[in-house]
Structures are given as structure tokens and as C-alpha cells.
Design a protein around this motif. Structure first.
Motif, PDB file in Angstrom:
ATOM      1  N   ASP A   1       5.035   2.528  -7.643  1.00 62.37           N
ATOM      2  CA  ASP A   1       5.815   1.993  -8.543  1.00 62.37           C
ATOM      3  C   ASP A   1       5.865   1.218 -10.039  1.00 62.37           C
ATOM      4  O   ASP A   1       5.468   0.845 -10.350  1.00 62.37           O
ATOM      5  CB  ASP A   1       7.636   1.945  -8.248  1.00 62.37           C
TER       6      ASP A   1
ATOM      7  N   ASP B   1      13.275  -1.824  -5.911  1.00 61.00           N
ATOM      8  CA  ASP B   1      13.788  -0.780  -4.828  1.00 61.00           C
ATOM      9  C   ASP B   1      14.923  -2.064  -4.598  1.00 61.00           C
ATOM     10  O   ASP B   1      16.270  -0.886  -4.152  1.00 61.00           O
ATOM     11  CB  ASP B   1      13.557   0.182  -4.204  1.00 61.00           C
TER      12      ASP B   1
ATOM     13  N   ASP C   1       4.335   3.558  -1.280  1.00 62.00           N
ATOM     14  CA  ASP C   1       5.152   3.704  -2.809  1.00 62.00           C
ATOM     15  C   ASP C   1       5.596   2.477  -4.047  1.00 62.00           C
ATOM     16  O   ASP C   1       5.570   3.076  -4.308  1.00 62.00           O
ATOM     17  CB  ASP C   1       6.007   5.111  -2.377  1.00 62.00           C
TER      18      ASP C   1
ATOM     19  N   GLY D   1       9.390  -1.650   0.141  1.00 59.28           N
ATOM     20  CA  GLY D   1      11.043  -0.705  -0.373  1.00 59.28           C
ATOM     21  C   GLY D   1      11.159  -0.160   1.017  1.00 59.28           C
ATOM     22  O   GLY D   1      11.522  -0.650   2.158  1.00 59.28           O
TER      23      GLY D   1
ATOM     24  N   ARG E   1      -5.853   0.327  -0.178  1.00 54.97           N
ATOM     25  CA  ARG E   1      -5.258   1.046   0.556  1.00 54.97           C
ATOM     26  C   ARG E   1      -4.490   1.248  -0.778  1.00 54.97           C
ATOM     27  O   ARG E   1      -2.982   2.016  -0.686  1.00 54.97           O
ATOM     28  CB  ARG E   1      -4.113   1.143   1.557  1.00 54.97           C
TER      29      ARG E   1
ATOM     30  N   SER F   1       1.257  -0.869  -0.033  1.00 56.45           N
ATOM     31  CA  SER F   1      -0.219   0.111   0.155  1.00 56.45           C
ATOM     32  C   SER F   1       0.867   1.644   0.301  1.00 56.45           C
ATOM     33  O   SER F   1       0.762   2.268  -0.067  1.00 56.45           O
ATOM     34  CB  SER F   1      -0.806   0.232   1.467  1.00 56.45           C
TER      35      SER F   1
HETATM   36  N1  LIG Z   1      12.583   8.319  -2.084  1.00 54.75           N
HETATM   37  C1  LIG Z   1      12.546   8.798  -3.380  1.00 54.75           C
HETATM   38  O1  LIG Z   1      13.530   8.970  -3.664  1.00 54.75           O
HETATM   39  C2  LIG Z   1      11.318   7.838  -4.306  1.00 54.75           C
HETATM   40  C3  LIG Z   1      11.141   6.412  -3.787  1.00 54.75           C
HETATM   41  N2  LIG Z   1       9.736   5.667  -4.990  1.00 54.75           N
HETATM   42  C4  LIG Z   1       9.599   4.678  -4.068  1.00 54.75           C
HETATM   43  O2  LIG Z   1       9.038   4.484  -2.551  1.00 54.75           O
HETATM   44  C5  LIG Z   1       8.736   3.876  -2.226  1.00 54.75           C
HETATM   45  C6  LIG Z   1       8.875   4.115  -0.313  1.00 54.75           C
HETATM   46  O3  LIG Z   1       7.491   4.242  -0.256  1.00 54.75           O
HETATM   47  P1  LIG Z   1       6.967   4.133   0.695  1.00 54.75           P
HETATM   48  O4  LIG Z   1       7.688   5.837   1.948  1.00 54.75           O
HETATM   49  O5  LIG Z   1       5.374   5.156   0.585  1.00 54.75           O
HETATM   50  O6  LIG Z   1       7.160   2.795   1.729  1.00 54.75           O
HETATM   51  P2  LIG Z   1       7.271   1.786   1.323  1.00 54.75           P
HETATM   52  O7  LIG Z   1       8.704   1.431   0.780  1.00 54.75           O
HETATM   53  O8  LIG Z   1       5.950   1.436  -0.036  1.00 54.75           O
HETATM   54  O9  LIG Z   1       6.546   0.874   2.618  1.00 54.75           O
HETATM   55  C7  LIG Z   1       5.191   1.409   3.178  1.00 54.75           C
HETATM   56  C8  LIG Z   1       4.652  -0.191   3.259  1.00 54.75           C
HETATM   57  O10 LIG Z   1       4.922  -1.700   3.701  1.00 54.75           O
HETATM   58  C9  LIG Z   1       4.223  -2.047   3.913  1.00 54.75           C
HETATM   59  N3  LIG Z   1       5.123  -2.818   5.787  1.00 54.75           N
HETATM   60  C10 LIG Z   1       5.683  -2.149   6.444  1.00 54.75           C
HETATM   61  N4  LIG Z   1       7.020  -2.883   6.507  1.00 54.75           N
HETATM   62  C11 LIG Z   1       6.463  -4.368   6.406  1.00 54.75           C
HETATM   63  C12 LIG Z   1       6.234  -5.437   6.824  1.00 54.75           C
HETATM   64  N5  LIG Z   1       7.176  -5.826   7.237  1.00 54.75           N
HETATM   65  N6  LIG Z   1       5.542  -6.292   5.497  1.00 54.75           N
HETATM   66  C13 LIG Z   1       4.911  -6.390   4.766  1.00 54.75           C
HETATM   67  N7  LIG Z   1       4.712  -5.092   4.384  1.00 54.75           N
HETATM   68  C14 LIG Z   1       5.189  -3.717   5.170  1.00 54.75           C
HETATM   69  C15 LIG Z   1       3.702  -0.225   4.628  1.00 54.75           C
HETATM   70  O11 LIG Z   1       2.550  -1.323   5.484  1.00 54.75           O
HETATM   71  P3  LIG Z   1       1.740  -0.853   6.675  1.00 54.75           P
HETATM   72  O12 LIG Z   1       2.353  -0.481   7.685  1.00 54.75           O
HETATM   73  O13 LIG Z   1       1.056   0.752   5.774  1.00 54.75           O
HETATM   74  O14 LIG Z   1       0.225  -1.493   6.690  1.00 54.75           O
HETATM   75  C16 LIG Z   1       2.963   0.005   3.597  1.00 54.75           C
HETATM   76  O15 LIG Z   1       1.982  -0.623   2.933  1.00 54.75           O
HETATM   77  C17 LIG Z   1      10.679   3.610  -2.569  1.00 54.75           C
HETATM   78  O16 LIG Z   1      11.458   1.705  -1.877  1.00 54.75           O
HETATM   79  C18 LIG Z   1      10.997   3.760  -3.521  1.00 54.75           C
HETATM   80  O17 LIG Z   1       9.662   2.411  -4.456  1.00 54.75           O
HETATM   81  C19 LIG Z   1       9.825   5.870  -6.011  1.00 54.75           C
HETATM   82  O18 LIG Z   1       9.098   6.060  -6.438  1.00 54.75           O
HETATM   83  C20 LIG Z   1      10.843   7.413  -6.293  1.00 54.75           C
HETATM   84  C21 LIG Z   1      11.171   8.220  -5.478  1.00 54.75           C
END
Ligand SMILES: NC(=O)C1=CN([C@@H]2O[C@H](COP(=O)(O)OP(=O)(O)OC[C@H]3O[C@@H](n4cnc5c(N)ncnc54)[C@H](OP(=O)(O)O)[C@@H]3O)[C@@H](O)[C@H]2O)[C@@H](O)CC1
Ligand SMILES: Nc1ncnc2c1ncn2[C@@H]1O[C@H](COP(=O)(O)OP(=O)(O)O)[C@@H](O)[C@H]1O
Ligand SMILES: [K+]
Length: 479
Positions: A62, A153, A58, A124, A86, A56
């Protein structure tokens, strides 16, 4: 130089860039690079079956945008949404607009099993800890299917900043990472989950002095290699003293000398119980009958391989005023306070077992948390520490400088005596005038490359690794 930055640094650079760009521009850049890498991996995009695993955040966004691009090129793309309510709204809308399908709950594992390509957009840099159960089940399904797995990522479930893997994590064939490498992509055990890594430039402006890790490349090593000048003589090139071997372990002395002779010093002086064995194999060695303190001038010492219980020799070297490397038995025998009291921090190259003993933890703990272990040891001993193993890390005390990581090696180097060769090579580089940090990282680079060139996919002996150091050196200089 390849560098890797911590998540907080990446986030800061991202914020700064986003202020200057239209909405979603960064994600579009990331998705374009991701889709291109996926297309290269598929024999044919048209008609291929692609399954997106979409968390859910970013990271899932991607995956959705990249999936839309592949769908436009004729792939059949389906998305498994981990939290259907989400998922990234704009990404999902773009995906649906090109006819992308959402997999019904309960059919996800089946879809993964029949895919040609699985895109891991579960989590990520926003993730913490191993995968949650639902995500872990999908990671297992991906591993069991014949599909190629591309991680977005980072492989979901690994720790971006440390390379630790605390629970289940995706195993990828390829990781497409954005803006910069993350430390976890360069350090085991996470590195092993990443497969090959491709960096997509999205325009992030990262601070030159804020890297967490750096990895020397051929050109960096070429600049650091000691090359004799027209006016050089053997003393100016540096004399390395090797204090190693014992009646019980004469071979360690021979191997350390073998490395030292190829590490760039002008001469190798040997002290210890294995003088006859050393001279028989390497007549060019200067063998002294005394201990280190009276052996004559050297510009650096390497002590410890095969030293047995000879604590007195180790203590003499620790007290020397020139740069020193303390390895193997020497790590156990050296007095920590005396090591800490040295004006120039020594170079300590333990393997994980030796590092564990020095830190009073288990070997498994060191292997699971290499970055923490190498930094802690550097502080505890006020030394430059080179932690050997599948990825070699070099940390200076003080914690300010990026940790150096070396990945030129091969598992074929896990053979008795290969560490002794590295001791000799790195000691020789110290004598030639390199700092402990440079001697350790250049030594590991040459040693790893020599191991690769000597092994060429088959078992190799430590002696062959030493013999191939010259090949590695030439390879580096040729560029
Ligand atoms: N930085 C940059 O320059 C750019 C970044 N970009 C991209 O954005 C990314 C970062 O996006 P981000 O900040 O939205 O976080 P992200 O990695 O999607 O994780 C949040 C999600 O993970 C979940 N979750 C957490 N732990 C978990 C687990 N153990 N097991 C399972 N789920 C788990 C969490 O769930 P929740 O806790 O909300 O229920 C939530 O759904 C980055 O890695 C790159 O790909 C590019 O688009 C462009 C430029
Ligand atoms: N799996 C691996 N991948 C790459 N290099 C490895 C691996 N295992 C060991 N090495 C390298 O092999 C060498 C082994 O050194 P060490 O453990 O001290 O052996 P020894 O004590 O027998 O000389 C080190 O340079 C280490 O980094
Ligand atoms: K991911």
C-alpha cells in the motif's frame, strides 16, 4: 453507528471481494485513498520530501503504490525497505517506474529525520506484538523528526483486535484505515498511537451482525433518548432512586442526584444520610427517610457513590426487582453471587482501579487490556459493565453483542465526582426505560459530551459537567 471488525472478519470479507475483482484492485483502492490523505496533510505535494517505511507484507505494498502516486505529483519519495528482498514486488516495480528511490542501508534514519512526511507501511493487520528492533528504531526516528507521520491501516506495532500495545509502536498523526475500523483504532492505548483516523471505503462487505465494537453517533443517541409524550406524567417518565452518600461523603449524593435530575427520568427519589445536603441544593428531589426497600415506587436504582461502608443499603438495592446500577463503594460492597443471581443483569460502571480490584489484577493490567477486562467482568458478574477511562467500553454478559465504545469524553473529566454524575445520568436513563446497555452507552455519550462542552479546554468541576448535560442533550437532538 460506527463499527469495528476483527482481523479474521476483515480477511474473510477481503477474500470474498478479491474473487470478484481484478488482481491488485483492492490495493489500488487503498493506495488511492492513502495518497489523497497524504496529499491533504502536506501543504504542497510538489517538492515535498516523503519517506516510506516499507515492510514485506501488503501493508508495505500500500505504501509503495501510494508513494508512486505522490511521486507522480512531484513529491520526492524515498522508500526504506525493511526486508529488501521481500518488498511487495509489483508495488516496488510501480514505485521504481515513477523514479522512486530506495534508501541505502545505513541512511534510513537520516532520511526520516529530513522528511516532511513519513508513511508507516511497516506492518498492518498481519502484525503480532510490538515492533522488532530494526522497525522500532525507525519508529523512534519518525517520532523525533518534525515530519508528519501517516500510518497505513494501523500504527505499526499495535494489536489490531484489542488495542493493546505490547512493546514499541509507531505514533501517527493520522491513520488511514481500509474497509472498516479495527478495534485497536478505537481503544486505548492503541487509539492514542493512531492520531486522527480516516476510513477509506474499498468496497468490503462486512457482516451486519459480526462487529467486535460499535460506537454510537449523534443520530443513534438521538433515537435512544427518552422523550416525554403528550400523555406523559412524571411516573410514566420514570422515577429513579438514588441511594448514595454517607456522613463522610455527602457530596457524592449531591452529584449523583445532579446527574439523575438531568438524565430524563420524571422524578428523583433519594435515600441515604445526605438528605439535607441534597434538598438544600436540589429542592425538587423526593427525599425518603427509609432504606431503598421501603422508599416507595421507583423504576430503577443507582446505588453506591459515597456509600462508605453501608453494605445493607447496597444489598437492598441488589435485591430490588427493578433495574439497578451499582457503582463506586457499591461495587466493593455488593455480594457477587447476589449480583449474578439477579434476573435482569445490573449495570456496573467501574473505573480501571475498581475493575482491577474486582478482577484481582493490577490497575495497569486493566488499562493495558481494556477489552479483555470489560468482557471478563461482564461474565464474572453476569452484568452489563461500563469500564470508564480515556475510552469507555460497555460490555453485555454472554459476549455475543458488540462491545460499545464511547470516545466523546475528554481528559478534563478526570476530576473528583464526575463518575458520580455519570451514575446519576445512567441511572436516570435506566428508570426512563432504556436497557442497561443503552443506558450505559447513552449515559457515557452525554456525560462525555457534557464534559467537553463544560470544559472547553480548561479545568472543569463535576458540578459543571452535570449542568452541561442539558446542553449535550440538545446538541444530540439538533444532530
Ligand atoms: N484486508 C484487506 O482488505 C486489505 C488489506 N490491505 C493491506 O494489507 C495489509 C495486510 O497485509 P499482510 O497480510 O501482507 O500483512 P502485513 O500487515 O503487511 O504484515 C506482514 C508483515 O509484517 C511483518 N511483521 C509482523 N509482525 C511484525 C512486527 N512485530 N514487527 C515488524 N514486522 C512485523 C511480517 O514480517 P515476517 O514475519 O514475514 O518476517 C511481514 O513483513 C493490511 O493491513 C492493509 O494495509 C490493502 O492493501 C487492501 C485491502
Ligand atoms: N483520560 C480520560 N479521558 C476521558 N474521560 C476520562 C478520562 N479519565 C477519566 N474520564 C472519565 O471521567 C469520569 C471519572 O469517573 P471516576 O473515575 O469514577 O471519578 P470519581 O470517582 O471521582 O467520580 C468517568 O466518566 C471517566 O470515563
Ligand atoms: K502500518
Amino acid at each position: 453507528m460506527r463499527t469495528a471488525y476483527r482481523v479474521e472478519t476483515v480477511r474473510a470479507a477481503e477474500r470474498e471481494l478479491m474473487e470478484r475483482l481484478p488482481e491488485a484492485a483492492l490495493m489500488q483502492r487503498a493506495a488511492a485513498g492513502l495518497a489523497a490523505a497524504c496529499a491533504e496533510l502536506l501543504d504542497r505535494v510538489y517538492g515535498s520530501r516523503v519517506v516510506l517505511l516499507v515492510g514485506s507484507g501488503d501493508n508495505g505494498g500500500d505504501a509503495l503504490y501510494a508513494g508512486a502516486r505522490l511521486a507522480r505529483r512531484g513529491a520526492g519519495v524515498a522508500a526504506v525497505l525493511l526486508s529488501p528482498g521481500r518488498a511487495h514486488p509489483a508495488g516496488l516495480a510501480a514505485f521504481r517506474r515513477v523514479g522512486g528511490a530506495v534508501v541505502e542501508p545505513g541512511r534510513a534514519e537520516d532520511a526520516v529525520a529530513r522528511a516532511d512526511l513519513v508513511v508507516d507501511g511497516i506492518v498492518g493487520i498481519g502484525g503480532k506484538g510490538g515492533l522488532r528492533p530494526e522497525a522500532a528504531a525507525l519508529a523512534r526516528a519518525a517520532a523525533a523528526s518534525r515530519a508528519a507521520v501517516v500510518a497505513v491501516d494501523l500504527p505499526s506495532g499495535v494489536e489490531a483486535d484489542t488495542g493493546e500495545v505490547r512493546g514499541e509502536a509507531v505514533r501517527a498523526d493520522l491513520t488511514v484505515t481500509f474497509g472498516t475500523h479495527k478495534p485497536g483504532l478505537l481503544i486505548d492505548p492503541a487509539r492514542e498511537h493512531a492520531g486522527s483516523v480516516r476510513l477509506v471505503d474499498i468496497g468490503l462487505d462486512l457482516p451486519a451482525d459480526g462487529a467486535e465494537l460499535e460506537a454510537l453517533q449523534h443520530a443513534d443517541v438521538a433515537r435512544l433518548l427518552p422523550v416525554p409524550a403528550a400523555e406523559s406524567d412524571k411516573y410514566r417518565r420514570g422515577v429513579v432512586g438514588v441511594a448514595a452518600g454517607s456522613d463522610r461523603y455527602p457530596g457524592a449524593a449531591v452529584l449523583a442526584v445532579a446527574g439523575a435530575l438531568r438524565g430524563g427520568a420524571g422524578a428523583v427519589r433519594y435515600v441515604g444520610a445526605a438528605g439535607d445536603a441534597v434538598i438544600a441544593r436540589y429542592p425538587e428531589t423526593l427525599v425518603s427517610a427509609t432504606g431503598p426497600a421501603k422508599a416507595g415506587r421507583v423504576q430503577a436504582w443507582a446505588v453506591g457513590p459515597g456509600a462508605g461502608e453501608d453494605a445493607a443499603t447496597v444489598a437492598e438495592v441488589v435485591a430490588a426487582e427493578v433495574p439497578v446500577l451499582i457503582d463506586a463503594d457499591g461495587l466493593r460492597l455488593a455480594d457477587r453471587d447476589a449480583v449474578r443471581a439477579r434476573t435482569a443483569p445490573p449495570l456496573l460502571p467501574p473505573h480501571a482501579g475498581e475493575a482491577a480490584a474486582l478482577l484481582g489484577v493490577s490497575r495497569e493490567e486493566v488499562e493495558a487490556g481494556r477489552l479483555t477486562a470489560v468482557r471478563e467482568l461482564a461474565e464474572a458478574y453476569r452484568a452489563t459493565v461500563l469500564l470508564k477511562g480515556s475510552t469507555t467500553l460497555v460490555a453485555d454478559p454472554g459476549g455475543a453483542a458488540p462491545v460499545r465504545v464511547n470516545a466523546t469524553g475528554t481528559p478534563w473529566l478526570a476530576t473528583a465526582g464526575s463518575g458520580d454524575v455519570l451514575s446519576g445520568v445512567a441511572g436516570s436513563l435506566l428508570a426512563a426505560g432504556l436497557s442497561a446497555r443503552d443506558a450505559g452507552s447513552v449515559g457515557a455519550y452525554l456525560h462525555g459530551l457534557a464534559g467537553r462542552l463544560a470544559a472547553r479546554g480548561a479545568p472543569v468541576r463535576a458540578h459543571q459537567v452535570a449542568e452541561a448535560v442539558g446542553l449535550a442533550w440538545r446538541d444530540v437532538v439538533r444532530g
